[in-house]
Design an enzyme around this catalytic site. Structure first.
Site, PDB file in Angstrom:
ATOM      1  N   HIS A   1      60.363 -13.755   9.151  1.00  0.00           N
ATOM      2  CA  HIS A   1      61.383 -12.702   9.340  1.00  0.00           C
ATOM      3  C   HIS A   1      61.713 -11.969   8.039  1.00  0.00           C
ATOM      4  O   HIS A   1      62.753 -11.314   7.954  1.00  0.00           O
ATOM      5  CB  HIS A   1      62.659 -13.300   9.949  1.00  0.00           C
ATOM      6  CG  HIS A   1      62.466 -13.745  11.372  1.00  0.00           C
ATOM      7  ND1 HIS A   1      63.326 -14.591  12.025  1.00  0.00           N
ATOM      8  CD2 HIS A   1      61.489 -13.446  12.276  1.00  0.00           C
ATOM      9  CE1 HIS A   1      62.898 -14.796  13.265  1.00  0.00           C
ATOM     10  NE2 HIS A   1      61.783 -14.119  13.431  1.00  0.00           N
TER      11      HIS A   1
ATOM     12  N   ARG B   1      74.864 -10.208   1.491  1.00  0.00           N
ATOM     13  CA  ARG B   1      74.061 -11.417   1.760  1.00  0.00           C
ATOM     14  C   ARG B   1      73.282 -11.817   0.501  1.00  0.00           C
ATOM     15  O   ARG B   1      73.182 -12.966   0.149  1.00  0.00           O
ATOM     16  CB  ARG B   1      73.047 -11.182   2.896  1.00  0.00           C
ATOM     17  CG  ARG B   1      73.576 -10.695   4.230  1.00  0.00           C
ATOM     18  CD  ARG B   1      74.103 -11.825   5.093  1.00  0.00           C
ATOM     19  NE  ARG B   1      75.355 -12.340   4.579  1.00  0.00           N
ATOM     20  CZ  ARG B   1      76.522 -11.698   4.644  1.00  0.00           C
ATOM     21  NH1 ARG B   1      76.617 -10.517   5.196  1.00  0.00           N
ATOM     22  NH2 ARG B   1      77.613 -12.239   4.141  1.00  0.00           N
TER      23      ARG B   1
ATOM     24  N   GLY C   1      66.832 -27.040  12.432  1.00  0.00           N
ATOM     25  CA  GLY C   1      67.966 -26.113  12.326  1.00  0.00           C
ATOM     26  C   GLY C   1      67.732 -24.760  12.955  1.00  0.00           C
ATOM     27  O   GLY C   1      68.134 -23.746  12.399  1.00  0.00           O
ATOM     28  N   THR C   2      67.118 -24.756  14.118  1.00  0.00           N
ATOM     29  CA  THR C   2      66.910 -23.473  14.805  1.00  0.00           C
ATOM     30  C   THR C   2      67.366 -23.605  16.251  1.00  0.00           C
ATOM     31  O   THR C   2      67.146 -24.640  16.885  1.00  0.00           O
ATOM     32  CB  THR C   2      65.448 -22.977  14.655  1.00  0.00           C
ATOM     33  OG1 THR C   2      65.281 -21.810  15.447  1.00  0.00           O
ATOM     34  CG2 THR C   2      64.418 -24.022  15.027  1.00  0.00           C
TER      35      THR C   2
HETATM   36  P1  NAD Z   1      70.696 -19.832  14.636  1.00  0.00           P
HETATM   37  O1  NAD Z   1      71.858 -19.455  13.787  1.00  0.00           O
HETATM   38  O2  NAD Z   1      70.495 -19.118  15.931  1.00  0.00           O
HETATM   39  O3  NAD Z   1      70.794 -21.386  14.942  1.00  0.00           O
HETATM   40  C1  NAD Z   1      71.044 -22.321  13.933  1.00  0.00           C
HETATM   41  C2  NAD Z   1      70.880 -23.706  14.501  1.00  0.00           C
HETATM   42  O4  NAD Z   1      71.063 -24.632  13.464  1.00  0.00           O
HETATM   43  C3  NAD Z   1      71.888 -24.040  15.599  1.00  0.00           C
HETATM   44  O5  NAD Z   1      71.183 -24.602  16.695  1.00  0.00           O
HETATM   45  C4  NAD Z   1      72.800 -25.091  14.955  1.00  0.00           C
HETATM   46  O6  NAD Z   1      73.185 -26.104  15.854  1.00  0.00           O
HETATM   47  C5  NAD Z   1      71.896 -25.681  13.900  1.00  0.00           C
HETATM   48  N1  NAD Z   1      72.618 -26.172  12.704  1.00  0.00           N
HETATM   49  C6  NAD Z   1      73.767 -25.725  12.153  1.00  0.00           C
HETATM   50  N2  NAD Z   1      74.069 -26.435  11.057  1.00  0.00           N
HETATM   51  C7  NAD Z   1      73.071 -27.356  10.905  1.00  0.00           C
HETATM   52  C8  NAD Z   1      72.814 -28.380   9.964  1.00  0.00           C
HETATM   53  N3  NAD Z   1      73.634 -28.624   8.926  1.00  0.00           N
HETATM   54  N4  NAD Z   1      71.696 -29.135  10.119  1.00  0.00           N
HETATM   55  C9  NAD Z   1      70.840 -28.924  11.173  1.00  0.00           C
HETATM   56  N5  NAD Z   1      71.053 -27.971  12.103  1.00  0.00           N
HETATM   57  C10 NAD Z   1      72.145 -27.192  11.963  1.00  0.00           C
HETATM   58  O7  NAD Z   1      69.411 -19.737  13.710  1.00  0.00           O
HETATM   59  P2  NAD Z   1      67.896 -19.378  13.984  1.00  0.00           P
HETATM   60  O8  NAD Z   1      67.398 -20.116  15.171  1.00  0.00           O
HETATM   61  O9  NAD Z   1      67.221 -19.533  12.667  1.00  0.00           O
HETATM   62  O10 NAD Z   1      67.893 -17.815  14.369  1.00  0.00           O
HETATM   63  C11 NAD Z   1      68.707 -16.904  13.660  1.00  0.00           C
HETATM   64  C12 NAD Z   1      68.047 -15.700  13.039  1.00  0.00           C
HETATM   65  O11 NAD Z   1      68.934 -15.212  12.026  1.00  0.00           O
HETATM   66  C13 NAD Z   1      66.766 -15.988  12.323  1.00  0.00           C
HETATM   67  O12 NAD Z   1      65.903 -15.006  12.736  1.00  0.00           O
HETATM   68  C14 NAD Z   1      67.028 -15.805  10.838  1.00  0.00           C
HETATM   69  O13 NAD Z   1      66.091 -14.900  10.262  1.00  0.00           O
HETATM   70  C15 NAD Z   1      68.365 -15.134  10.727  1.00  0.00           C
HETATM   71  N6  NAD Z   1      69.277 -15.811   9.740  1.00  0.00           N
HETATM   72  C16 NAD Z   1      68.786 -16.316   8.567  1.00  0.00           C
HETATM   73  C17 NAD Z   1      69.641 -16.974   7.686  1.00  0.00           C
HETATM   74  C18 NAD Z   1      69.073 -17.512   6.393  1.00  0.00           C
HETATM   75  O14 NAD Z   1      68.100 -16.982   5.879  1.00  0.00           O
HETATM   76  N7  NAD Z   1      69.640 -18.593   5.831  1.00  0.00           N
HETATM   77  C19 NAD Z   1      70.989 -17.126   7.972  1.00  0.00           C
HETATM   78  C20 NAD Z   1      71.466 -16.579   9.184  1.00  0.00           C
HETATM   79  C21 NAD Z   1      70.593 -15.925  10.062  1.00  0.00           C
END
Ligand code: NAD
Length: 236
Positions: A109, A57, A176-177
Site C-alpha cells: 500500500h 501522519r 494485526g490485520t
Molecule cells: P485495520 O486497522 O483494519 O485492522 C487492524 C487490526 O489489528 C484489527 O483487527 C485489530 O484487532 C488488530 N490489532 C489492534 N491492535 C493490535 C495489537 N496490539 N496486536 C495485534 N493486533 C492488533 O488494519 P489493516 O487490516 O492493516 O487495514 C487498514 C489499512 O489502513 C491498511 O491498508 C493500511 O495501509 C492502512 N493503515 C496503515 C497504518 C500504518 O502504516 N501503521 C496505520 C493505519 C492504517
C-alpha cells in the site's frame, strides 16, 4: 525459488508502537472518514486537507514517540535466520519494519516516507511537509506531488509478485490485520489453495478468521516473539 514463510502485516502490528490502526469504533481514521483523505477523488477535491492529513501522519512517524516494537524486531530476526526463504508483505505505510532491521519487505500500500509526482511518476523521499506549491525534483512541475500511498480505488503495488510468492509458500502468517481490505484479505485463500499452513495473530478475531487454520489472540508484541522463537528453534 519461492520463500517458505510469507508474513502479511497490518496496522495492528504498529499499534503498540504508537500508530493508531485504521478505524476507531466510530469508523473514523484519525478523525476523518477514509474517503475524505485516502482516495484520488479526495485529493482532487481538497488537496490541502489530504496534504495536512499525510503531513501529520509523517510527522508522527518520525517523532520520538514512535519506535519499532518487539513484534517488528521478531520478524526482522526471522528474516535474518531464514534469509531468502522468508518474505514480509505489509499493508502498512510506516517504516517500522525497516527500522527494526527487515530488508525483504513489500509495501503493497505504499510508503509514507516517500512522495510521487503525478506528472512524471518519479518517486523521492518525503522529507518535508507537502504543499500544492511543492515542485517535483525530477520534472520541475508544481502541484503534482502526492504521498506514495495506494489510496482506496487504486491498485496495490507488486500484486503479481505477491500472488506468486503467496501461492508458493509453505506457511502464511497474518499479523494485526482486520481481514477487511482487499486484496490483502484474500491472500490467505491463495495460500490455502496451494496447501500452505496458515496462522493469524490479532487482538480481535478478523473478518476472514474462518480461512486460517489457527488464530492466536493477543497483542502482537506478546504473541509474535514467542512464535518466532519457536520457528527458529524448530528449524532443522
Ligand atoms: P485495520 O486497522 O483494519 O485492522 C487492524 C487490526 O489489528 C484489527 O483487527 C485489530 O484487532 C488488530 N490489532 C489492534 N491492535 C493490535 C495489537 N496490539 N496486536 C495485534 N493486533 C492488533 O488494519 P489493516 O487490516 O492493516 O487495514 C487498514 C489499512 O489502513 C491498511 O491498508 C493500511 O495501509 C492502512 N493503515 C496503515 C497504518 C500504518 O502504516 N501503521 C496505520 C493505519 C492504517
Amino acid at each position: 525459488m519461492h520463500p517458505k514463510i510469507v508474513v502479511l502485516t497490518g496496522a495492528g502490528i504498529s499499534a503498540e508502537s504508537g500508530i493508531r490502526t485504521f478505524r476507531d469504533p466510530n469508523g473514523l481514521w484519525e478523525g476523518h472518514r477514509p474517503e475524505e483523505v485516502a482516495t484520488p477523488e479526495a485529493f482532487s477535491r481538497d488537496p490541502e486537507l489530504v496534504y495536512r492529513f499525510y503531513n501529520a501522519r509523517r510527522r508522527l512517524l518520525i517523532s520520538s514517540e514512535v519506535a519499532p516494537n518487539a513484534a517488528h524486531i521478531a520478524l526482522a530476526r526471522l528474516e535474518q535466520v531464514f534469509g531468502d526463504s522468508f518474505l514480509l508483505i505489509t499493508q502498512n505505510v510506516d517504516d517500522l519494519h525497516e527500522r527494526a532491521g527487515s530488508q525483504r519487505v513489500i509495501h503493497m500500500h505504499g510508503e509514507l516516507m516517500k512522495k510521487r509526482c503525478s506528472f512524471c511518476q518519479a518517486v523521492s523521499s518525503f522529507d518535508e511537509d507537502l504543499t500544492i506549491h511543492a515542485k517535483c525534483v525530477s520534472c520541475g512541475k508544481e502541484g503534482g506531488l502526492r504521498p506514495h500511498i495506494v489510496w482506496f480505488g487504486e491498485m496495490p503495488f507488486e500484486l503479481d509478485r505477491i500472488w506468486s510468492e503467496v501461492s508458493g509458500c509453505g506457511l502464511f502468517a497474518a499479523i494485526g490485520t482486520s481481514g477487511v481490505v482487499e486484496p490483502a484479505a484474500s491472500l490467505v485463500h491463495d495460500a490455502r489453495t496451494s496447501g500452505a499452513n496458515t496462522i493469524c495473530f490479532s487482538l480481535e478475531s478478523p473478518e476472514n478468521r474462518g480461512a486460517f487454520a489457527e488464530f492466536v489472540e493477543g497483542k502482537a508484541g506478546d504473541t509474535v516473539p514467542p512464535w518466532a522463537n519457536e520457528m527458529i528453534a524448530s528449524q532443522p
